[in-house]
Design a protein around this motif. Sequence first.
Motif, PDB file in Angstrom:
ATOM      1  N   HIS A 262      10.231  -4.695   4.192  1.00 35.82           N
ATOM      2  CA  HIS A 262       9.297  -3.970   3.308  1.00 35.82           C
ATOM      3  C   HIS A 262       9.061  -2.552   3.827  1.00 35.82           C
ATOM      4  O   HIS A 262       9.028  -1.595   3.065  1.00 35.82           O
ATOM      5  CB  HIS A 262       7.961  -4.709   3.204  1.00 35.82           C
ATOM      6  CG  HIS A 262       8.034  -5.973   2.438  1.00 35.82           C
ATOM      7  ND1 HIS A 262       7.949  -6.017   1.071  1.00 35.82           N
ATOM      8  CD2 HIS A 262       8.207  -7.252   2.844  1.00 35.82           C
ATOM      9  CE1 HIS A 262       8.044  -7.267   0.654  1.00 35.82           C
ATOM     10  NE2 HIS A 262       8.198  -8.036   1.716  1.00 35.82           N
ATOM     11  N   TRP A 263       8.857  -2.451   5.144  1.00 36.34           N
ATOM     12  CA  TRP A 263       8.550  -1.160   5.767  1.00 36.34           C
ATOM     13  C   TRP A 263       9.663  -0.150   5.509  1.00 36.34           C
ATOM     14  O   TRP A 263       9.404   0.989   5.129  1.00 36.34           O
ATOM     15  CB  TRP A 263       8.330  -1.350   7.264  1.00 36.34           C
ATOM     16  CG  TRP A 263       7.904  -0.108   7.969  1.00 36.34           C
ATOM     17  CD1 TRP A 263       8.690   0.753   8.663  1.00 36.34           C
ATOM     18  CD2 TRP A 263       6.590   0.432   8.012  1.00 36.34           C
ATOM     19  NE1 TRP A 263       7.937   1.793   9.150  1.00 36.34           N
ATOM     20  CE2 TRP A 263       6.645   1.619   8.769  1.00 36.34           C
ATOM     21  CE3 TRP A 263       5.368   0.031   7.494  1.00 36.34           C
ATOM     22  CZ2 TRP A 263       5.519   2.406   9.019  1.00 36.34           C
ATOM     23  CZ3 TRP A 263       4.249   0.810   7.752  1.00 36.34           C
ATOM     24  CH2 TRP A 263       4.337   1.982   8.497  1.00 36.34           C
ATOM     25  N   SER A 264      10.910  -0.562   5.703  1.00 39.86           N
ATOM     26  CA  SER A 264      12.043   0.365   5.560  1.00 39.86           C
ATOM     27  C   SER A 264      12.212   0.851   4.125  1.00 39.86           C
ATOM     28  O   SER A 264      12.785   1.919   3.902  1.00 39.86           O
ATOM     29  CB  SER A 264      13.326  -0.272   6.079  1.00 39.86           C
ATOM     30  OG  SER A 264      13.677  -1.380   5.289  1.00 39.86           O
ATOM     31  N   LYS A 265      11.708   0.107   3.166  1.00 38.17           N
ATOM     32  CA  LYS A 265      11.777   0.531   1.763  1.00 38.17           C
ATOM     33  C   LYS A 265      10.703   1.556   1.418  1.00 38.17           C
ATOM     34  O   LYS A 265      10.872   2.342   0.494  1.00 38.17           O
ATOM     35  CB  LYS A 265      11.630  -0.678   0.836  1.00 38.17           C
ATOM     36  CG  LYS A 265      12.803  -1.615   0.887  1.00 38.17           C
ATOM     37  CD  LYS A 265      12.568  -2.827   0.014  1.00 38.17           C
ATOM     38  CE  LYS A 265      13.694  -3.834   0.203  1.00 38.17           C
ATOM     39  NZ  LYS A 265      13.418  -5.080  -0.500  1.00 38.17           N
ATOM     40  N   GLU A 266       9.588   1.544   2.156  1.00 38.26           N
ATOM     41  CA  GLU A 266       8.445   2.365   1.782  1.00 38.26           C
ATOM     42  C   GLU A 266       8.134   3.510   2.752  1.00 38.26           C
ATOM     43  O   GLU A 266       7.338   4.382   2.422  1.00 38.26           O
ATOM     44  CB  GLU A 266       7.200   1.478   1.630  1.00 38.26           C
ATOM     45  CG  GLU A 266       7.354   0.455   0.524  1.00 38.26           C
ATOM     46  CD  GLU A 266       6.044  -0.207   0.172  1.00 38.26           C
ATOM     47  OE1 GLU A 266       5.028   0.507   0.043  1.00 38.26           O
ATOM     48  OE2 GLU A 266       6.041  -1.442   0.030  1.00 38.26           O
ATOM     49  N   TYR A 267       8.728   3.495   3.934  1.00 35.17           N
ATOM     50  CA  TYR A 267       8.409   4.530   4.916  1.00 35.17           C
ATOM     51  C   TYR A 267       9.666   5.272   5.321  1.00 35.17           C
ATOM     52  O   TYR A 267      10.635   4.663   5.776  1.00 35.17           O
ATOM     53  CB  TYR A 267       7.758   3.901   6.166  1.00 35.17           C
ATOM     54  CG  TYR A 267       7.292   4.925   7.180  1.00 35.17           C
ATOM     55  CD1 TYR A 267       6.150   5.679   6.937  1.00 35.17           C
ATOM     56  CD2 TYR A 267       7.979   5.139   8.359  1.00 35.17           C
ATOM     57  CE1 TYR A 267       5.704   6.623   7.862  1.00 35.17           C
ATOM     58  CE2 TYR A 267       7.548   6.067   9.289  1.00 35.17           C
ATOM     59  CZ  TYR A 267       6.414   6.802   9.030  1.00 35.17           C
ATOM     60  OH  TYR A 267       5.990   7.737   9.939  1.00 35.17           O
TER      61      TYR A 267
END
Length: 87
Positions: free
Chosen positions: A66-71
């Motif tokens: 999730h993090w790599s998609k949004e940050y």
Amino acid sequence: MMWLMHFDWGGTDKQLKEFDDLWKKIDKKLAGVKVLGRMSPWNKKYHFTVFTEIDDISKVMEFNEHWSKEYNRDYGVLTHVIYEFYS
């Protein structure tokens, strides 16, 4: 299990708040992940540590998806990161 992310920060206070808010947003999407907060460690060379309770180590991989998609990491802002795990 406890997941600690130690990191150095070179950004603004506003950017740090956005970073915290995104961490909490992703936390709310995932069962078995609970953010306890961000603190300043006295025994590490890093500026901050995020404390997160996780059910098992696989939750870190799920969180990071999730993090790599949004940050989009700016290495001038989030300069160094290490993870520690305690059970």
